[in-house]
Design an enzyme around this catalytic site. Sequence first.
Site, PDB file in Angstrom:
ATOM      1  CB  VAL A 103      38.688   2.269  -0.563  1.00  0.00           C
ATOM      2  CG1 VAL A 103      38.522   3.395  -1.573  1.00  0.00           C
ATOM      3  CG2 VAL A 103      37.538   2.268   0.432  1.00  0.00           C
ATOM      4  NE  ARG A 107      26.259  -1.514  -1.060  1.00  0.00           N
ATOM      5  CZ  ARG A 107      25.409  -2.295  -1.687  1.00  0.00           C
ATOM      6  NH1 ARG A 107      24.426  -2.856  -1.025  1.00  0.00           N
ATOM      7  NH2 ARG A 107      25.516  -2.541  -2.983  1.00  0.00           N
ATOM      8  CB  CYS A 114      32.540   3.295   6.807  1.00  0.00           C
ATOM      9  SG  CYS A 114      33.736   2.345   5.871  1.00  0.00           S
ATOM     10  CE  LYS A 138      29.290  -4.885   4.457  1.00  0.00           C
ATOM     11  NZ  LYS A 138      28.916  -3.883   3.494  1.00  0.00           N
TER      12      LYS A 138
HETATM   13  C1  UGA Z   1      29.265   2.061   4.261  1.00  0.00           C
HETATM   14  C2  UGA Z   1      28.365   2.746   3.241  1.00  0.00           C
HETATM   15  O1  UGA Z   1      27.203   1.959   3.029  1.00  0.00           O
HETATM   16  C3  UGA Z   1      29.094   2.945   1.911  1.00  0.00           C
HETATM   17  O2  UGA Z   1      28.272   3.678   1.014  1.00  0.00           O
HETATM   18  C4  UGA Z   1      30.389   3.728   2.163  1.00  0.00           C
HETATM   19  O3  UGA Z   1      31.126   3.916   0.976  1.00  0.00           O
HETATM   20  C5  UGA Z   1      31.239   2.959   3.168  1.00  0.00           C
HETATM   21  O4  UGA Z   1      30.495   2.802   4.388  1.00  0.00           O
HETATM   22  C6  UGA Z   1      32.494   3.748   3.418  1.00  0.00           C
HETATM   23  O5  UGA Z   1      32.413   4.858   3.957  1.00  0.00           O
HETATM   24  O6  UGA Z   1      33.567   3.310   2.989  1.00  0.00           O
HETATM   25  P1  UGA Z   1      29.990  -0.460   4.754  1.00  0.00           P
HETATM   26  O7  UGA Z   1      30.746   0.072   5.919  1.00  0.00           O
HETATM   27  O8  UGA Z   1      30.607  -1.476   3.875  1.00  0.00           O
HETATM   28  O9  UGA Z   1      29.535   0.754   3.787  1.00  0.00           O
HETATM   29  O10 UGA Z   1      28.708  -1.091   5.403  1.00  0.00           O
HETATM   30  P2  UGA Z   1      27.131  -1.094   5.202  1.00  0.00           P
HETATM   31  O11 UGA Z   1      26.759  -2.170   4.263  1.00  0.00           O
HETATM   32  O12 UGA Z   1      26.619   0.268   4.914  1.00  0.00           O
HETATM   33  O13 UGA Z   1      26.689  -1.527   6.687  1.00  0.00           O
HETATM   34  C7  UGA Z   1      27.142  -0.809   7.835  1.00  0.00           C
HETATM   35  C8  UGA Z   1      26.593  -1.405   9.099  1.00  0.00           C
HETATM   36  O14 UGA Z   1      25.197  -1.127   9.217  1.00  0.00           O
HETATM   37  C9  UGA Z   1      26.728  -2.929   9.198  1.00  0.00           C
HETATM   38  O15 UGA Z   1      27.068  -3.272  10.512  1.00  0.00           O
HETATM   39  C10 UGA Z   1      25.337  -3.414   8.849  1.00  0.00           C
HETATM   40  O16 UGA Z   1      25.045  -4.674   9.406  1.00  0.00           O
HETATM   41  C11 UGA Z   1      24.494  -2.330   9.473  1.00  0.00           C
HETATM   42  N1  UGA Z   1      23.136  -2.202   8.875  1.00  0.00           N
HETATM   43  C12 UGA Z   1      22.994  -1.900   7.557  1.00  0.00           C
HETATM   44  C13 UGA Z   1      22.024  -2.341   9.684  1.00  0.00           C
HETATM   45  O17 UGA Z   1      22.126  -2.596  10.904  1.00  0.00           O
HETATM   46  N2  UGA Z   1      20.773  -2.187   9.128  1.00  0.00           N
HETATM   47  C14 UGA Z   1      20.613  -1.896   7.825  1.00  0.00           C
HETATM   48  O18 UGA Z   1      19.440  -1.757   7.388  1.00  0.00           O
HETATM   49  C15 UGA Z   1      21.744  -1.754   7.015  1.00  0.00           C
END
Ligand code: UGA
Length: 450
Positions: free
Chosen positions: A13, A156, A278, A339
Site C-alpha cells: 500500500v 488489490r 486483507c 492469488k
Molecule cells: C483486497 C480487496 O480486493 C481490495 O479492494 C482491498 O484494498 C485489499 O484487499 C486490502 O484491504 O488491502 P487483495 O487482498 O489484493 O485485495 O485480493 P483480492 O484480489 O481481492 O483477492 C482476495 C482473495 O480472494 C484471493 O485469495 C483470491 O484468489 C480470492 N478470490 C477473489 C476468489 O476466491 N474468488 C473471486 O471471485 C475473487
Amino acid sequence: MTDIGVIGGAGYVGLVTSVAFAALGHKVTSMDLDISRIRMLKTGASAVYEEGLEPILGELLAQGRITFTHDQYQAVQDSDAVFIAVGTPSLADGRADMSAVIDVAENLRDQIHKYTVIVIKSTVPVGAINVISEILRQKLTEGEDFDVVSNPEFLREGSGLIDFFSPSRIIIGAASDRAFEVLRDIYKPLRKGKVVVDVPWIDSDREIPYVETDVTSAQLTKYAANAFLATRISFINEIAGLSEKVGGNIEDIVLGLGFDPRIGSSYLEPGIGFGGPCLDKDLRALITIAGENSYDPVMFQGVLQRNELQLREVMNKIVRALGSSLYGKRIALLGLAFKEGTNDVRHSLSIRLYRALRDQGASVAGHDFLAVQEAIEIEPDLEATSDPETAIKGADVVVVLNSEVSYSEIDWRSLVSGGISPYVIDTRGILDVDVLSASEITFYVQGSSL
Ligand code: UGA
C-alpha cells in the site's frame, strides 16, 4: 503541489501510494524501517511485485519527484500531509495489531512542527484513530497543529497502481474543513486526470466519486467493502458445493447470476477460498469490533466458516482421487501465492494445503510464476519451481489453485502423450474441459458435476 510523507513506504500500500502521489506531481518522501527494501527502491527496484510500477518509479526518481529514506523525521519535517501505511496484522485473538501504528504516532508527536494532516491508510480498528489523536495531543493541539484523517485504500495487490489511478471511489473521513481541504488538493490532479509521468490507466473523462464523511464511517466503509467481497466468495463457494451435489454447472450458474445488474458477476469465482493479508484479517477484526460492542456478527462468522471448509473440501477431493492414503504420493500445486499476479504468500491457502499434504506424508511440488522465492522463504522444504510442467511431471494429482491464464495454456495433450496422466483438480474452473477430455485426463472441476 503538496509535500507528502509516506510511512511504511516499502509495503504494497505504502509503495503504490508513494509512487502514485509523486506521479500526480506532489513531492513525496517515502519512509520505511526495512533498510534493504529502501536501498533497492533508491535504485528503482521493488521487492513487492506491482504491475507497471518499476518503469514509473524509474522516471519519478530520474525527475527527483520521490525520495526514499529509513528516517521518519525526513518524511515528516516538511510534509503537509503524512500518510501512515504500516502493517496491522491479526493478533491471535483476531484484533488488529496496532503496535506499528502506535510507534509511528509516538515518533510523530515529537517530529511535527507545523500544521500537518495525518492520514491513516492502514486499516485500523474503529476507535484506533482516537488512540492516535490522544498520543499526538500529549504534545500538540488538535485542529491547530494536526488533524487525523481516514483515507482507506481499495487497492488489490498486484494491480494496486491500476486501482489507484482508476479508482471506483475515493473516501475521506475527517473532522475539520481544513483537513478536508488538504485532501481535496492532494486528489485534485487525479480527479482532473493530470499526471507528470506516463500512466496508462488514467481516464480524464471519467468522474471519480469522492465521498467526504466522518472518520468512523470512512473506516467502516473499508471493513464493509472487504467483508462484502469475502461474503460473495463464500457465497459462491457454498453454491458451488451444492451445485456439485445436485448435478449443476457453476460456470453457467455464475453466468446466469451475473446478468442481473443487482448481482453482477465479479467476485463470484469459486475456489479454495479467499487468502491474502486483507479479506480474512478484516473480517476477523470486524467480528472482534462487533463483539466488543455487544453485537452478534452471525453472518461474518458464517462467511469465515465457509472459507475454512473450502480447504478441507479440496483435501478430501485429493484423498478421494487417490483412493487411499496420501503417503508417498506426489501432488503438484499450481499457484503458491495467495492469488495470481502477486508474489505475496501471506495467508496463502496453497501454502496451508501444502502443509496439510506434507503432514500426511505426500511429496509436494509447487509452482508459481512470481512467488517461488517467497514460498521457499517460509517453507524451506517445499520443492518449488517457476516452470509448471516441471511441477506436473510425475505428479499423481495436480491441483490448480488460482486463475492464472497460463495454466489453461499448458499443453495437456502432449503431457499425456509423454506418458504423464495425473488426476487434475481444477478449483477455479479455468482449464478447457474439452482439451482435458480429449486427452483422456481424469479431472474434476469445482462446482460442476463433470
Ligand atoms: C483486497 C480487496 O480486493 C481490495 O479492494 C482491498 O484494498 C485489499 O484487499 C486490502 O484491504 O488491502 P487483495 O487482498 O489484493 O485485495 O485480493 P483480492 O484480489 O481481492 O483477492 C482476495 C482473495 O480472494 C484471493 O485469495 C483470491 O484468489 C480470492 N478470490 C477473489 C476468489 O476466491 N474468488 C473471486 O471471485 C475473487
